[in-house]
Design a protein around this motif. Structure first.
Motif, PDB file in Angstrom:
ATOM      1  N   GLY A  31       4.380 -36.335   8.508  1.00 49.78           N
ATOM      2  CA  GLY A  31       5.958 -36.127   9.182  1.00 49.78           C
ATOM      3  C   GLY A  31       6.072 -35.287   9.865  1.00 49.78           C
ATOM      4  O   GLY A  31       7.425 -34.911  10.782  1.00 49.78           O
ATOM      5  N   TYR A  32       5.060 -34.037  10.056  1.00 44.38           N
ATOM      6  CA  TYR A  32       5.508 -32.773  11.028  1.00 44.38           C
ATOM      7  C   TYR A  32       5.328 -32.416  11.808  1.00 44.38           C
ATOM      8  O   TYR A  32       5.834 -32.237  12.993  1.00 44.38           O
ATOM      9  N   CYS A  33       4.997 -34.129  12.365  1.00 45.19           N
ATOM     10  CA  CYS A  33       4.652 -34.299  14.285  1.00 45.19           C
ATOM     11  C   CYS A  33       4.438 -35.799  13.854  1.00 45.19           C
ATOM     12  O   CYS A  33       4.131 -36.296  12.788  1.00 45.19           O
ATOM     13  N   ASP A  34       4.355 -36.090  15.524  1.00 43.19           N
ATOM     14  CA  ASP A  34       4.639 -37.205  15.675  1.00 43.19           C
ATOM     15  C   ASP A  34       4.271 -37.864  17.166  1.00 43.19           C
ATOM     16  O   ASP A  34       3.342 -36.633  17.917  1.00 43.19           O
ATOM     17  N   GLN A  35       4.040 -38.426  18.349  1.00 41.28           N
ATOM     18  CA  GLN A  35       3.827 -39.007  19.326  1.00 41.28           C
ATOM     19  C   GLN A  35       4.312 -38.003  19.631  1.00 41.28           C
ATOM     20  O   GLN A  35       3.023 -37.525  21.305  1.00 41.28           O
ATOM     21  N   THR A  36       5.046 -37.935  20.373  1.00 41.44           N
ATOM     22  CA  THR A  36       5.961 -36.436  21.213  1.00 41.44           C
ATOM     23  C   THR A  36       5.214 -35.558  21.497  1.00 41.44           C
ATOM     24  O   THR A  36       5.340 -35.174  22.480  1.00 41.44           O
ATOM     25  N   THR A  37       5.338 -34.653  20.140  1.00 41.23           N
ATOM     26  CA  THR A  37       4.396 -33.644  20.159  1.00 41.23           C
ATOM     27  C   THR A  37       2.902 -33.670  19.741  1.00 41.23           C
ATOM     28  O   THR A  37       2.986 -32.629  20.876  1.00 41.23           O
ATOM     29  N   ALA A  38       2.178 -34.700  20.413  1.00 42.70           N
ATOM     30  CA  ALA A  38       1.196 -34.989  20.916  1.00 42.70           C
ATOM     31  C   ALA A  38       1.131 -34.557  22.543  1.00 42.70           C
ATOM     32  O   ALA A  38       0.299 -34.588  22.695  1.00 42.70           O
ATOM     33  N   LYS A  39       2.070 -36.214  22.796  1.00 37.72           N
ATOM     34  CA  LYS A  39       2.452 -36.328  23.865  1.00 37.72           C
ATOM     35  C   LYS A  39       2.492 -34.330  25.083  1.00 37.72           C
ATOM     36  O   LYS A  39       1.757 -33.950  25.824  1.00 37.72           O
ATOM     37  N   LYS A  40       3.274 -33.291  23.876  1.00 39.19           N
ATOM     38  CA  LYS A  40       3.599 -32.259  24.389  1.00 39.19           C
ATOM     39  C   LYS A  40       2.064 -31.208  24.821  1.00 39.19           C
ATOM     40  O   LYS A  40       2.351 -30.609  25.510  1.00 39.19           O
ATOM     41  N   VAL A  41       1.731 -31.396  23.500  1.00 41.25           N
ATOM     42  CA  VAL A  41       0.698 -30.616  23.342  1.00 41.25           C
ATOM     43  C   VAL A  41      -0.332 -30.897  24.443  1.00 41.25           C
ATOM     44  O   VAL A  41      -1.003 -30.145  25.402  1.00 41.25           O
ATOM     45  N   ILE A  42      -0.848 -32.558  24.664  1.00 39.08           N
ATOM     46  CA  ILE A  42      -1.801 -32.013  25.951  1.00 39.08           C
ATOM     47  C   ILE A  42      -1.168 -31.817  27.026  1.00 39.08           C
ATOM     48  O   ILE A  42      -2.159 -31.199  28.433  1.00 39.08           O
ATOM     49  N   GLU A  43      -0.191 -32.484  27.143  1.00 41.91           N
ATOM     50  CA  GLU A  43       0.725 -31.605  28.421  1.00 41.91           C
ATOM     51  C   GLU A  43       0.656 -30.263  28.503  1.00 41.91           C
ATOM     52  O   GLU A  43       0.337 -29.762  29.802  1.00 41.91           O
ATOM     53  N   VAL A  44       0.736 -28.788  27.431  1.00 47.73           N
ATOM     54  CA  VAL A  44       0.648 -27.928  27.372  1.00 47.73           C
ATOM     55  C   VAL A  44      -0.726 -27.347  28.091  1.00 47.73           C
ATOM     56  O   VAL A  44      -1.362 -26.891  28.574  1.00 47.73           O
ATOM     57  N   VAL A  45      -1.932 -28.154  27.307  1.00 44.45           N
ATOM     58  CA  VAL A  45      -2.889 -28.304  27.483  1.00 44.45           C
ATOM     59  C   VAL A  45      -3.741 -28.191  29.116  1.00 44.45           C
ATOM     60  O   VAL A  45      -4.224 -27.160  29.475  1.00 44.45           O
ATOM     61  N   ILE A  46      -3.394 -29.443  29.831  1.00 46.39           N
ATOM     62  CA  ILE A  46      -3.550 -29.929  31.240  1.00 46.39           C
ATOM     63  C   ILE A  46      -2.873 -28.325  32.109  1.00 46.39           C
ATOM     64  O   ILE A  46      -3.142 -28.260  33.416  1.00 46.39           O
ATOM     65  N   VAL A  47      -1.345 -28.483  31.368  1.00 39.70           N
ATOM     66  CA  VAL A  47      -0.751 -28.040  32.541  1.00 39.70           C
ATOM     67  C   VAL A  47      -1.038 -25.763  32.593  1.00 39.70           C
ATOM     68  O   VAL A  47      -1.107 -25.422  33.998  1.00 39.70           O
ATOM     69  N   PHE A  48      -1.176 -25.559  31.106  1.00 40.75           N
ATOM     70  CA  PHE A  48      -1.117 -24.276  31.181  1.00 40.75           C
ATOM     71  C   PHE A  48      -2.701 -23.962  31.094  1.00 40.75           C
ATOM     72  O   PHE A  48      -3.562 -23.006  31.909  1.00 40.75           O
TER      73      PHE A  48
END
Length: 453
Positions: A31-48
């Motif tokens: 419960g520390y992370c969810d699908q929203t966290t996963a999307k944000k992580v991938i987005e940060v990887v792609i953008v930065f």
């Protein structure tokens, strides 16, 4: 390095990746992370983080004549296989929705070389083999980040308001030649036809519809009977309970529909064929104009992507013979440290996206199996054929090419799936499945190719 040492390093790299993957999955289950966290992580990887990797690796590419085949391979492979994969998906699943078929094609496009290819090439062939991987990535970037974006935008079932406006505008101008959803046949005031009877003396509605079709196509429409453009943009669609996205023009079928309308002949029709001097219906050009506007906007978006800008900056640095090592020390350390984090963060994001229950869904499992067979079938065939054809020159070039062509689906397809309304779970499932499959196939090729020399 002996064979035992190479296998040990490959095993060590695989264990490291699996540990990061499982830690991410465990954090999600707790419960520390969810699908929203996963999307944000991938987005940060792609953008930065991906742009930082491009700034590090692109300036280090070594241009050698015999290595040019590596730079051309991703583009040639994509141009040759994409139409074939599209035809295969149409044949295998003719009733599948267009956006799902497009997502399958999207998941077969591009290769995530940095996730699997770099660790295996480094473990078996040493640091000296990494420039070969970078040479492949020189054009693989265009396929993995730009071509995938174009495919995602073209096949999307939902677009933003600007794209819808461009498509709808071309449809509104072409309304004189097409039958719009929500406009009743009676409003067109077509001449009545004699009833068509079947063998039992009853009316045959299907035969009457076929007989009426040429007149619906050729008969000029009174401009005063055309519906208000506002109805075309939304009200008409809403009246029949459909979403505004259903007005989207099928880019695959626009040209064929126009040609079919031109070649259809019916001498019994009293009305002339509406068209220009060359016999081309006027709406075909306007639909093409709307398509051109959409493609232009896609190109503008691609040009604004951080990865595209970093790629161009990397090429500029390479043209001047400058790498990140020549930059100020603090800036060079930041860029190189961020680039080194790209692989770990990507694997962590994939672990957050992992949903084992999706494998139990028969529909998704069949789509996944079709994608894997199509992607790796063509990849293995092209890789082995290239190795046999080029092994007499520099054996390392076809070796690196054969391994690169079985690399996993780029994780960027997850971000594009979220942006354009595709099934994000299926995109993540494909990336995770191809990650495992690529490890197995790349290791098998590394052991098999020496016997084919």
């Amino acid at each position: 390095m002996d064979e035992y040492g190479s296998i040990q390093q490959i095993f060590s790299s695989a264990v490291e990746i699996m540990l990061v993957f499982m830690i991410a999955f465990l954090m999600k289950r707790l419960g520390y992370c969810d699908q929203t966290t996963a999307k944000k992580v991938i987005e940060v990887v792609i953008v930065f983080f991906v742009p930082m990797s491009l700034l590090v690796y692109v300036p280090r590419v070594q241009f050698q004549t015999e290595w040019l085949v590596l730079a051309a391979a991703p583009l040639v492979f994509n141009v040759l296989t994409s139409p074939l994969l599209r035809l295969i998906f149409l044949k295998v699943a003719p009733n599948m929705p267009r956006d799902e078929r497009g997502q399958m094609l999207l998941c077969c496009t591009g290769h995530a070389q940095t996730l699997v290819g770099y660790p295996i090439m480094r473990a078996i062939y040493g640091e000296g083999s990494l420039p070969l991987c970078a040479m492949f990535d020189l054009s693989n970037f265009a396929v993995a980040y730009i071509t995938t974006y174009i495919i995602a935008a073209v096949y999307a079932s939902s677009m933003d308001d600007a794209d819808k406006s461009a498509i709808e505008t071309s449809s509104i101008h072409a309304i004189g030649d097409v039958v719009l959803r929500g406009v009743s046949a009676s409003s067109m005031k077509r001449p009545p036809l004699d009833p068509v009877l079947d063998g039992h003396g009853h009316r045959d509605p299907a035969a009457e519809a076929d007989e009426r079709l040429p007149d619906l196509i050729r008969q000029p429409i009174d401009p005063t009977l055309l519906p208000d453009p506002a109805l075309v943009a939304g009200a008409t669609v809403g009246a029949v309970g459909a979403s505004a996205t259903e007005c989207q023009v099928d880019l695959e079928l626009a040209a064929s529909a126009c040609e079919a309308r031109i070649t259809r002949e019916d001498t019994s029709s009293p009305g002339p064929l509406v068209g220009d001097a060359g016999g081309r219906p006027p709406n075909c050009g306007r639909i093409a104009m709307g398509t051109s506007v959409l493609m232009w906007r896609i190109c503008v978006r691609v040009a604004k992507m951080p990865a595209a800008l970093a790629f161009v900056c990397g090429l500029v640095l390479r043209s001047f013979g400058v790498t990140t090592d020549h930059l100020p020390r603090q800036l060079a350390v930041v860029i190189q440290s961020c680039a080194a984090c790209t692989q770990i963060l990507t694997i962590f994001g994939l672990g957050l996206f992992f949903q084992p229950h999706l494998l139990l869904q028969r529909k998704l499992f069949r789509r996944l199996a079709t994608v894997l067979l199509g992607k790796y079938g063509f990849g293995l065939a092209a890789g082995l054929a290239s190795f046999v054809a080029l092994r007499s020159f520099d054996v390392m070039v076809p070796t690196a090419l054969a391994i690169a062509l079985v690399m996993p689906t780029p994780p960027v397809v997850i971000a594009y799936a979220d942006e354009y309304g595709y099934d994000v779970g299926f995109a993540a499932l494909v990336v995770n499945a191809t990650l495992l499959a690529s490890f197995v196939l790349a290791f098998a090729l590394a052991l098999l190719l020496p016997f084919l020399r």
